[in-house]
Design a protein around this motif. Structure first.
Motif, PDB file in Angstrom:
ATOM      1  N   LYS A  39       0.904  -1.102  -0.036  1.00 52.51           N
ATOM      2  CA  LYS A  39      -0.018  -0.029  -0.010  1.00 52.51           C
ATOM      3  C   LYS A  39       0.805   1.299  -0.070  1.00 52.51           C
ATOM      4  O   LYS A  39       0.288   2.230  -0.666  1.00 52.51           O
ATOM      5  N   LYS A  40       2.152   1.059   0.593  1.00 54.75           N
ATOM      6  CA  LYS A  40       2.983   2.205   0.683  1.00 54.75           C
ATOM      7  C   LYS A  40       3.709   2.677  -0.862  1.00 54.75           C
ATOM      8  O   LYS A  40       4.259   3.688  -0.950  1.00 54.75           O
ATOM      9  N   LEU A  41       3.622   1.604  -1.766  1.00 59.05           N
ATOM     10  CA  LEU A  41       4.046   1.801  -2.943  1.00 59.05           C
ATOM     11  C   LEU A  41       3.403   3.021  -3.712  1.00 59.05           C
ATOM     12  O   LEU A  41       2.358   3.140  -3.679  1.00 59.05           O
ATOM     13  N   ARG A  42       4.059   3.535  -4.666  1.00 63.66           N
ATOM     14  CA  ARG A  42       3.689   4.656  -5.550  1.00 63.66           C
ATOM     15  C   ARG A  42       3.967   4.365  -6.982  1.00 63.66           C
ATOM     16  O   ARG A  42       5.097   3.933  -7.185  1.00 63.66           O
ATOM     17  N   SER A  43       3.084   4.456  -7.730  1.00 60.49           N
ATOM     18  CA  SER A  43       3.359   4.326  -9.269  1.00 60.49           C
ATOM     19  C   SER A  43       4.056   5.703  -9.832  1.00 60.49           C
ATOM     20  O   SER A  43       3.802   6.858  -9.473  1.00 60.49           O
ATOM     21  N   GLY A  44       5.111   5.451 -10.696  1.00 60.30           N
ATOM     22  CA  GLY A  44       5.697   6.374 -11.156  1.00 60.30           C
ATOM     23  C   GLY A  44       6.557   6.040 -12.164  1.00 60.30           C
ATOM     24  O   GLY A  44       6.833   4.845 -12.346  1.00 60.30           O
ATOM     25  N   PRO A  45       7.131   6.862 -13.201  1.00 57.94           N
ATOM     26  CA  PRO A  45       7.968   6.278 -14.115  1.00 57.94           C
ATOM     27  C   PRO A  45       9.344   5.297 -13.751  1.00 57.94           C
ATOM     28  O   PRO A  45       9.832   5.983 -12.939  1.00 57.94           O
ATOM     29  N   ASN A  46       8.894   4.352 -14.294  1.00 48.87           N
ATOM     30  CA  ASN A  46      10.255   3.503 -14.151  1.00 48.87           C
ATOM     31  C   ASN A  46      10.581   2.321 -15.134  1.00 48.87           C
ATOM     32  O   ASN A  46      10.535   1.198 -14.833  1.00 48.87           O
ATOM     33  N   PRO A  47      10.841   3.007 -16.231  1.00 49.74           N
ATOM     34  CA  PRO A  47      11.213   1.983 -17.226  1.00 49.74           C
ATOM     35  C   PRO A  47      12.128   1.116 -17.335  1.00 49.74           C
ATOM     36  O   PRO A  47      13.243   1.557 -16.591  1.00 49.74           O
TER      37      PRO A  47
END
Length: 276
Positions: A39-47
């Motif tokens: 739940k603490k994770l966040r989506s973001g650019p990580n190609p």
């Protein structure tokens, strides 16, 4: 003495044990713990780089494959939306497919079908996650638990039940999957105005990608190259890809850490689809 794999440098018995079903109380603890962490994770650019076994759909070669393919669902391709949390690949895929079949629901709202006045929890529900004893809990408790557990991902059998609760017809295939049987199931869903779609549940490791279990709609097929277009909802990390049918089948013929078989679903519009 345990033998050691040259490929992964760990005893073979560990892999076999990890695929064995866990005691329900142990599985419940692990799922709650992992959901709290995720739940603490966040989506973001990580190609991440793609292995040579795949062709990015947005590359020149990928666009050429799509142009040459005689079997594709352009409506599904155009309707893909990114998952809004790293654990939401199942929810995002369900939302994409349901919208493509006329059920307008977002990935955050797919569980609302369990809430009054829409309905209640199907029985079983938590059995899909490996701890069926929770199915006897009061509805209010189950709703709170379900809201938390969505951050630990969605098992294939739970995804099947979820879309059935939205009024869709779902055929779940987890055994006897071969390239021939998969093509036979997939191609009719890629015909013009087909009322059905295919969703693959596979192990990312087979594609040499980060992560384990993943959901993705399959939206096109190139007969000459025998390749399938697998639509990616985790667009922060990977693009949609073309992959050979045999490799996709190998990735589906795997077992989850909880001991259940992966596979694919054929989802069809039902006469009483919720939200339509």
């Amino acid at each position: 003495k345990a033998t050691v794999s040259v490929l992964n440098c760990r005893p073979h018995w560990r892999g076999r044990l990890s695929a064995m079903p866990r005691h329900p109380a142990v599985q419940f603890y692990r799922s709650m713990r992992d959901a709290r962490r995720h739940k603490k994770l966040r989506s973001g650019p990580n190609p991440q780089p793609l292995d040579a076994c795949m062709t990015a759909a947005d590359s020149e070669a990928g666009r050429q494959l799509l142009a040459e393919s005689s079997h594709r669902n352009q409506h599904l391709i155009d309707g893909v939306v990114p998952q809004e949390h790293p654990a939401f690949c199942g929810l995002a895929t369900c939302s994409v497919v349901m919208r493509g079949l006329g059920v307008d629901v977002s990935q955050h709202d797919v569980f609302n079908v369990f809430n009054p006045p829409a309905g209640g929890f199907p029985s079983p529900w938590f059995q899909h996650f490996g701890f069926g004893f929770v199915d006897s809990a009061p509805a209010a408790v189950k709703r709170r638990l379900n809201h938390h557990l969505k951050y630990d991902g969605l098992p294939l059998s739970a995804a099947v039940t979820l879309m059935q609760e939205h009024g869709l017809h779902v055929a779940n295939v987890q055994h006897g999957i071969t390239p021939d049987t998969f093509r036979d199931a997939l191609l009719p869903t890629l015909a013009d105005r087909s009322p059905a779609m295919v969703v693959a549940n596979y192990n990312r490791g087979t594609f040499k990608q980060r992560g384990t279990g993943h959901f993705a709609p399959v939206a096109a097929y190139h007969r000459g190259e025998d390749m399938c277009l697998v639509l990616e909802v985790n667009t922060h990390r990977y693009p949609s890809v073309w992959v050979r049918t045999e490799l996709l089948v190998d990735a589906m013929n795997t077992t989850s850490p909880g001991g259940t078989k992966r596979g694919y679903m054929v989802v069809r519009r039902g006469p009483q689809a919720a939200g339509a």
